[in-house]
Design an enzyme around this catalytic site. Sequence first.
Site, PDB file in Angstrom:
ATOM      1  N   ARG A   7       0.888   3.419  -3.085  1.00  0.00           N
ATOM      2  CA  ARG A   7      -0.188   5.268  -3.006  1.00  0.00           C
ATOM      3  C   ARG A   7       0.838   5.968  -3.047  1.00  0.00           C
ATOM      4  O   ARG A   7       1.233   7.054  -3.625  1.00  0.00           O
ATOM      5  CB  ARG A   7      -0.510   5.269  -1.733  1.00  0.00           C
ATOM      6  CG  ARG A   7      -2.334   3.953  -2.296  1.00  0.00           C
ATOM      7  CD  ARG A   7      -2.806   3.772  -0.885  1.00  0.00           C
ATOM      8  NE  ARG A   7      -3.686   2.558  -0.811  1.00  0.00           N
ATOM      9  CZ  ARG A   7      -5.212   2.881  -0.203  1.00  0.00           C
ATOM     10  NH1 ARG A   7      -5.198   3.391  -0.410  1.00  0.00           N
ATOM     11  NH2 ARG A   7      -5.384   1.642  -0.606  1.00  0.00           N
ATOM     12  N   GLU A  13     -12.192   0.930 -10.260  1.00  0.00           N
ATOM     13  CA  GLU A  13     -11.393   0.281 -11.736  1.00  0.00           C
ATOM     14  C   GLU A  13     -12.473  -0.303 -12.397  1.00  0.00           C
ATOM     15  O   GLU A  13     -12.564  -0.127 -13.897  1.00  0.00           O
ATOM     16  CB  GLU A  13     -11.121  -1.516 -10.912  1.00  0.00           C
ATOM     17  CG  GLU A  13     -10.745  -2.147 -10.219  1.00  0.00           C
ATOM     18  CD  GLU A  13     -10.680  -1.468  -8.320  1.00  0.00           C
ATOM     19  OE1 GLU A  13     -11.932  -1.098  -8.197  1.00  0.00           O
ATOM     20  OE2 GLU A  13      -9.926  -1.577  -7.683  1.00  0.00           O
ATOM     21  N   ASP A  20      -5.085  -9.974  -8.234  1.00  0.00           N
ATOM     22  CA  ASP A  20      -5.489  -9.121  -9.562  1.00  0.00           C
ATOM     23  C   ASP A  20      -4.327  -8.545 -10.261  1.00  0.00           C
ATOM     24  O   ASP A  20      -3.910  -8.437 -11.283  1.00  0.00           O
ATOM     25  CB  ASP A  20      -6.648  -7.573  -9.340  1.00  0.00           C
ATOM     26  CG  ASP A  20      -6.051  -7.130  -7.623  1.00  0.00           C
ATOM     27  OD1 ASP A  20      -4.750  -7.821  -6.270  1.00  0.00           O
ATOM     28  OD2 ASP A  20      -6.895  -6.797  -7.125  1.00  0.00           O
ATOM     29  N   GLU A  53       0.458  -1.382  -0.123  1.00  0.00           N
ATOM     30  CA  GLU A  53       0.444   0.095   0.259  1.00  0.00           C
ATOM     31  C   GLU A  53       0.519   1.323   0.212  1.00  0.00           C
ATOM     32  O   GLU A  53       0.459   2.355  -0.645  1.00  0.00           O
ATOM     33  CB  GLU A  53      -0.928  -0.118   0.701  1.00  0.00           C
ATOM     34  CG  GLU A  53      -1.761  -0.968   1.116  1.00  0.00           C
ATOM     35  CD  GLU A  53      -3.039  -0.827   0.079  1.00  0.00           C
ATOM     36  OE1 GLU A  53      -3.141  -0.390  -0.872  1.00  0.00           O
ATOM     37  OE2 GLU A  53      -3.945  -2.099  -0.228  1.00  0.00           O
TER      38      GLU A  53
END
Length: 665
Positions: free
Chosen positions: A301, A566, A430, A297
Amino acid sequence: MYPQSPRQDFFAVTLNLGERSQSGADSGGSKYWRRRRLCWRKWKQLSRLQRNIILFFFAFLGVCGLISYINMANHGRAFTSRSSEEQKIELDIPELNPAVLAAPQKADANQGDFPEILPQKTRNSHQGRLVNLQIKAPQEDQKERPHDDDTKNLEEEHDQASNENKSERTVISWRGAVIEPDQGTESPSNKMQEPVHKSSTAEIKNQKKPVPINERQKAVIEAFRHAWKGYKKFAWGHDELKPLTHSFNEWFGLGLTLIDALDTMWILGLKEEFEEAKAWVKTELNFGKNVDVNLFESTIRILGGLLSTYHLSGDSLFLEKAKDIGNRLMPAFNTPSRIPYSDVNIGSGVAHPPRWTSDSTVAEVTSIQLEFRELSRLTGDMRFQTAVENVMKHVHSLSGKNDGLVPMFINTNSGLFTHLGVYTLGARADSYYEYLLKQWIQGGKKENELLEEYINAIEGVKRHLLRKSEPSKLTFVGELAHGRFRAKMDHLVCFLPGTLALGAHNGLTADHMELAKALIETCYQMYHQIETGLSPEIVYFNIHPQKGHKDVEVKSSDRHNLLRPETIESLFYLYRFTGNKKYQDWGWEILQNFNKYTRVPGGYSSIDNVQNPSNPQPRDKMESFFLGETLKYFFLLFSDDMELINLDQYVFNTEAHPLPIWVPV
Ligand code: DMJ
């Protein structure tokens, strides 16, 4: 009497000959001649029949001897020539099959359901395609990847063309449009290379005229300003806004929303807001904190956000901060297997797995590569790149994949996949697939293992995870759990149409684009068929025709919406590559529903129930990716300026932070 004597004589002759052979060396010459005469006399005493029999016997022995000699000689020749053929074949193998991954093996029971989106060509056709792509690829790692002569010539031509392009240095302006070199403010680092230029001259001429912001883009700017106002007022410098209680939530304590939103403000042209945020980064952002952060993360980010803001603005402040956080994340790779731990304390430099397991998530360890590789390129410090590429190489070599599909967990001690047998394109797997393609693009389309792995995985998706829903026959991506298909699809999977379209744009086969179009229709329906017009976190598709049932069903535990990006991301790619306005219209419908059901006076909020338009139950949380990704992709989707983050120059990380595509030095 004759009949008996010859037989005796015969034996006598034989014995005599035998005696001679044994003792001949000692005999004198006269003795020898006497014996010869004796033999001759005995021979003469034999009847003609006896002599013929003896002669025939010797002749027979002679013929047998000759035949067996010829046979042995032939056998010897045959053995020698087979060996050399085998040798030749062995020598030929590397030439015929350059190091590629194994082809998908299993036949698919469900292929018949998808005639129009099944691979139009066999895997060999992908290999054929690969050759073309290799020809186009720029130079690097030549030592590791020998090419044939034809390829070299074409690569030289490509090099020449690329060198000619180098003179066309560009800078990205406010709103991300390409502008002339002398209009740039601060030059990026010397180590930075220019993005690759692929647009035709006509296209560039057209696109260089400023494209005015349209009404829909203005609506996105208004939405951003509303959210930012709440963040600034109630959560400034904190991780996430709590827009209902006018407060904030701390995750890492690093101003997550502010950093995630930096490049969005740049692209939307919000100069004032950007400058305020930059001042905070300069004076307040301090990574020397005793705090545990999640490696994935904080990479996508924070590191990703800082790197892309550095590229867009050219301000070295952001690169300095990126280096700082990059260094502080490195202890995560100090594991027995070099597969990183999920968490690292950026103040103490101590990394660790979650308390309950020594596993990391596959998507997490394989979706930090774009950022660390770019950090190495900018700083010249290869530790970052080496660490993340070792992870990719290791995962590449692992068994436990199912036709390119990966399990969701990997053990940091053993380096092996764990919890085998469950395959999904949703949570925990994913972005593994997304980064296979995007690393290949970032690196100039020459890291063929990544492309092979990506193509195999998409074939695996087609083979095992695709189905059609009832009654509308929507193509969706389900999950496989220990051989059993589940008609469950996370909203997260809606990154896939965009990624497939990006692959097709970069030369992969047309069936990837066909599948992208089919899937984005499904993702749109995941919004459109729901009462609020907003997608839940997870849907289940009906695969059996049942009267009165919709395609999409939602469980009460899955009916929340976190303002995820998404579907908007994929609509953006599909619009960019097809120009079909319906994708913009679908996005516009969704933006209006976000405004209707998630907008509150203090900002935007995740909601608990997309099926209840009269009370969607706001959750009091605005995720940082709403500003970092969702609103950015809305703005780009509505734009008709193809130079606004040109997809031949930039590749978006999984948090929508654009990073430059590398070009040969
Ligand atoms: C983001 O942090 C990234 O897009 C990530 O890849 C998936 N989850 C969120 C958005 O939904």
